[in-house]
Design a protein around this motif. Structure first.
Motif, PDB file in Angstrom:
ATOM      1  N   UNK A  73       0.835  -1.197   0.000  1.00  0.00           N
ATOM      2  CA  UNK A  73       0.000   0.000   0.000  1.00  0.00           C
ATOM      3  C   UNK A  73       0.871   1.248   0.000  1.00  0.00           C
ATOM      4  N   UNK A  74       1.935   1.223   0.790  1.00  0.00           N
ATOM      5  CA  UNK A  74       2.878   2.344   0.829  1.00  0.00           C
ATOM      6  C   UNK A  74       3.472   2.592  -0.559  1.00  0.00           C
ATOM      7  N   UNK A  75       3.851   1.515  -1.232  1.00  0.00           N
ATOM      8  CA  UNK A  75       4.426   1.647  -2.566  1.00  0.00           C
ATOM      9  C   UNK A  75       3.455   2.268  -3.559  1.00  0.00           C
ATOM     10  N   UNK A  76       2.180   1.889  -3.446  1.00  0.00           N
ATOM     11  CA  UNK A  76       1.162   2.462  -4.324  1.00  0.00           C
ATOM     12  C   UNK A  76       0.968   3.947  -4.041  1.00  0.00           C
ATOM     13  N   UNK A  77       0.845   4.295  -2.752  1.00  0.00           N
ATOM     14  CA  UNK A  77       0.724   5.701  -2.369  1.00  0.00           C
ATOM     15  C   UNK A  77       1.922   6.506  -2.877  1.00  0.00           C
ATOM     16  N   UNK A  78       3.110   5.936  -2.730  1.00  0.00           N
ATOM     17  CA  UNK A  78       4.329   6.664  -3.083  1.00  0.00           C
ATOM     18  C   UNK A  78       4.371   6.989  -4.578  1.00  0.00           C
ATOM     19  N   UNK A  79       3.959   6.050  -5.408  1.00  0.00           N
ATOM     20  CA  UNK A  79       3.921   6.311  -6.850  1.00  0.00           C
ATOM     21  C   UNK A  79       3.011   7.490  -7.148  1.00  0.00           C
ATOM     22  N   UNK A  80       1.844   7.515  -6.524  1.00  0.00           N
ATOM     23  CA  UNK A  80       0.920   8.634  -6.719  1.00  0.00           C
ATOM     24  C   UNK A  80       1.530   9.943  -6.224  1.00  0.00           C
ATOM     25  N   UNK A  81       2.262   9.877  -5.126  1.00  0.00           N
ATOM     26  CA  UNK A  81       2.847  11.101  -4.557  1.00  0.00           C
ATOM     27  C   UNK A  81       3.971  11.636  -5.440  1.00  0.00           C
ATOM     28  N   UNK A  82       4.743  10.747  -6.035  1.00  0.00           N
ATOM     29  CA  UNK A  82       5.862  11.166  -6.875  1.00  0.00           C
ATOM     30  C   UNK A  82       5.430  11.547  -8.288  1.00  0.00           C
ATOM     31  N   UNK A  83       4.377  10.910  -8.774  1.00  0.00           N
ATOM     32  CA  UNK A  83       4.000  11.079 -10.181  1.00  0.00           C
ATOM     33  C   UNK A  83       2.617  11.693 -10.368  1.00  0.00           C
ATOM     34  N   UNK A  84       1.748  11.548  -9.375  1.00  0.00           N
ATOM     35  CA  UNK A  84       0.364  11.940  -9.550  1.00  0.00           C
ATOM     36  C   UNK A  84      -0.414  10.799 -10.183  1.00  0.00           C
ATOM     37  N   UNK A  85      -1.591  11.106 -10.707  1.00  0.00           N
ATOM     38  CA  UNK A  85      -2.425  10.107 -11.379  1.00  0.00           C
ATOM     39  C   UNK A  85      -2.700  10.571 -12.804  1.00  0.00           C
ATOM     40  N   UNK A  86      -3.349   9.717 -13.578  1.00  0.00           N
ATOM     41  CA  UNK A  86      -3.602  10.040 -14.990  1.00  0.00           C
ATOM     42  C   UNK A  86      -4.261  11.399 -15.153  1.00  0.00           C
ATOM     43  N   UNK A  87      -5.279  11.655 -14.352  1.00  0.00           N
ATOM     44  CA  UNK A  87      -6.007  12.919 -14.459  1.00  0.00           C
ATOM     45  C   UNK A  87      -5.565  13.959 -13.433  1.00  0.00           C
ATOM     46  N   UNK A  88      -4.566  13.601 -12.641  1.00  0.00           N
ATOM     47  CA  UNK A  88      -4.041  14.534 -11.638  1.00  0.00           C
ATOM     48  C   UNK A  88      -2.519  14.455 -11.624  1.00  0.00           C
ATOM     49  N   UNK A  89      -1.846  14.887 -12.697  1.00  0.00           N
ATOM     50  CA  UNK A  89      -0.376  14.837 -12.722  1.00  0.00           C
ATOM     51  C   UNK A  89       0.215  15.865 -11.763  1.00  0.00           C
ATOM     52  N   UNK A  90       1.493  15.725 -11.465  1.00  0.00           N
ATOM     53  CA  UNK A  90       2.136  16.655 -10.531  1.00  0.00           C
ATOM     54  C   UNK A  90       2.574  17.940 -11.235  1.00  0.00           C
ATOM     55  N   UNK A  91       2.368  18.019 -12.545  1.00  0.00           N
ATOM     56  CA  UNK A  91       2.842  19.172 -13.312  1.00  0.00           C
ATOM     57  C   UNK A  91       1.698  19.830 -14.070  1.00  0.00           C
ATOM     58  N   UNK A  92       1.894  21.079 -14.436  1.00  0.00           N
ATOM     59  CA  UNK A  92       0.952  21.796 -15.290  1.00  0.00           C
ATOM     60  C   UNK A  92       1.056  21.211 -16.698  1.00  0.00           C
ATOM     61  N   UNK A  93      -0.060  20.838 -17.271  1.00  0.00           N
ATOM     62  CA  UNK A  93      -0.034  20.124 -18.550  1.00  0.00           C
ATOM     63  C   UNK A  93       0.301  21.020 -19.734  1.00  0.00           C
ATOM     64  N   UNK A  94       0.362  22.316 -19.537  1.00  0.00           N
ATOM     65  CA  UNK A  94       0.776  23.221 -20.612  1.00  0.00           C
ATOM     66  C   UNK A  94       2.255  23.570 -20.499  1.00  0.00           C
ATOM     67  N   UNK A  95       2.715  23.853 -19.299  1.00  0.00           N
ATOM     68  CA  UNK A  95       4.110  24.279 -19.111  1.00  0.00           C
ATOM     69  C   UNK A  95       5.033  23.153 -18.668  1.00  0.00           C
ATOM     70  N   UNK A  96       4.460  22.053 -18.167  1.00  0.00           N
ATOM     71  CA  UNK A  96       5.193  20.924 -17.613  1.00  0.00           C
ATOM     72  C   UNK A  96       5.975  21.292 -16.346  1.00  0.00           C
ATOM     73  N   UNK A  97       5.663  22.437 -15.795  1.00  0.00           N
ATOM     74  CA  UNK A  97       6.302  22.845 -14.554  1.00  0.00           C
ATOM     75  C   UNK A  97       5.546  22.228 -13.379  1.00  0.00           C
ATOM     76  N   UNK A  98       6.278  21.844 -12.345  1.00  0.00           N
ATOM     77  CA  UNK A  98       5.652  21.212 -11.193  1.00  0.00           C
ATOM     78  C   UNK A  98       4.628  22.157 -10.575  1.00  0.00           C
ATOM     79  N   UNK A  99       3.492  21.627 -10.177  1.00  0.00           N
ATOM     80  CA  UNK A  99       2.427  22.446  -9.601  1.00  0.00           C
ATOM     81  C   UNK A  99       2.851  23.001  -8.245  1.00  0.00           C
ATOM     82  N   UNK A 100       2.358  24.190  -7.929  1.00  0.00           N
ATOM     83  CA  UNK A 100       2.691  24.821  -6.648  1.00  0.00           C
ATOM     84  C   UNK A 100       2.228  23.961  -5.474  1.00  0.00           C
TER      85      UNK A 100
END
Length: 336
Positions: free
Chosen positions: A251-278
């Motif tokens: 479960x920790x490993x699954x959470x960690x992937x989401x925390x490092x990468x985000x999800x398909x519809x919730x990435x960690x970056x802005x989809x236009x600039x590719x800059x990490x979200x605030x």
């Protein structure tokens, strides 16, 4: 009517986060020091008490062996849990969870009989959650138990009542209701069980109360996701010999992937600039302040990589996630 293949796929994906069941309890482990007890409980150890206690547990184990429904086990547990030894109380709740897991697919299949789903959806106000805002999804994600009395089909009403009394919740996934274990409801047994089992139920209740991900979108903030990661990490360190460690490590490993990468519809970056979200950057900085944790160490390394790339999340950054994930898991396994 959905096909069995689609049903199984959906349940497997959701249960990956919500009800990971990789750790099946082949034997029951409990430490009397971890269980609250008093002089009344200790008096059970007398000869007459031992015989009575033995009969209670024999009957309970027979019920489990015969796959009695969760509601039947719960009724028996509620009637007898104060009459048995502390370690046997732990066994009761552990085996109850096993039976609950076994009945998830059976109850889900029954919920697709006749027009059951149509009536449930008609009482839930939002027939299709996918098009709604995240706030609406949270509000209407679960079937409101107050609506059970409004169900007109007697067979459906009986089924839903049995499911809820068996300590499940009904969750709306892609426009249909499925049963999941209501770990919050299992907290009613906290005073009878070990610290390890209580901590486990607390962690599982986080997702049964508010799922981490639905339809490829994170349903909680990155700060909340970090809190869940820390809760699991603390559990693994505190209960390193626990029989649920492997399950919660996954479960920790699954959470960690989401925390490092985000999800398909919730990435960690802005989809236009590719800059990490605030929001993500702020969460990472908070996490780095946690001392002596695997998570803060991993996020510190990740932040160094991101900063060197001018805070742009590209393929080079994403390619590092597997390495960081594996390192985190290895460090946690050292705690066991």
């Amino acid at each position: 009517m959905k096909s069995k293949t689609k049903f199984l796929l959906m349940i497997m994906v959701f249960i990956l986060i919500l009800t990971l069941s990789g750790c099946k309890y082949s034997n029951v482990q409990a430490n009397d020091e971890r269980v609250n007890s008093n002089s009344k409980e200790n008096s059970i150890r007398g000869k007459e008490g031992d015989n009575k206690n033995s009969d209670i547990m024999k009957d309970f184990r027979n019920m489990v062996e015969n796959n009695n429904e969760p509601v039947d086990l719960i009724n028996y547990i509620d009637e007898n849990i104060e009459k048995v030894l502390p370690e046997e109380r732990v066994e009761m709740i552990e085996k109850l969870e096993l039976i609950q897991e076994k009945y998830i697919e059976k109850y889900a299949s029954e919920l697709f009989a006749d027009d059951y789903q149509a009536e449930l959806l008609s009482l839930s106000e939002i027939p299709q959650l996918r098009s709604q805002s995240k706030e609406d999804i949270k509000e209407y994600l679960f079937f409101n138990e107050a609506n059970v009395e409004k169900i007109t089909n007697d067979n459906l009403k009986e089924l839903i009542s049995k499911i809820i009394q068996g300590k499940y919740r009904l969750i709306n996934l892609e426009g249909a209701f499925y049963p999941i274990i209501d770990y919050e409801a299992l907290k009613v047994y906290d005073k009878y069980i070990s610290d390890e089992l209580k901590d486990y139920i607390d962690i599982k209740a986080m997702d049964s109360n508010e799922p981490t991900i639905i339809d490829g979108s994170l349903m909680i903030s990155f700060d909340e996701l970090a809190e869940r990661l820390m809760a699991v990490e603390n559990y693994i360190k505190k209960h390193s010999e626990g029989i649920r460690c492997e399950e919660l490590l996954r479960l920790y490993g699954t959470y960690l992937i989401f925390y490092l990468e985000g999800a398909d519809n919730t990435p960690i970056y802005d989809e236009e600039t590719y800059k990490i979200k605030d929001e993500v950057l702020s969460s990472y900085k908070k996490t780095m302040k946690s001392k002596d944790t695997v998570l803060s160490y991993i996020i510190g390394k990740y932040m160094n990589i991101i900063e060197e790339n001018q805070f742009i999340i590209d393929e080079d950054i994403i390619s590092q996630i597997t390495v960081l994930h594996n390192e985190a898991i290895a460090k946690l396994e050292e705690c066991k």
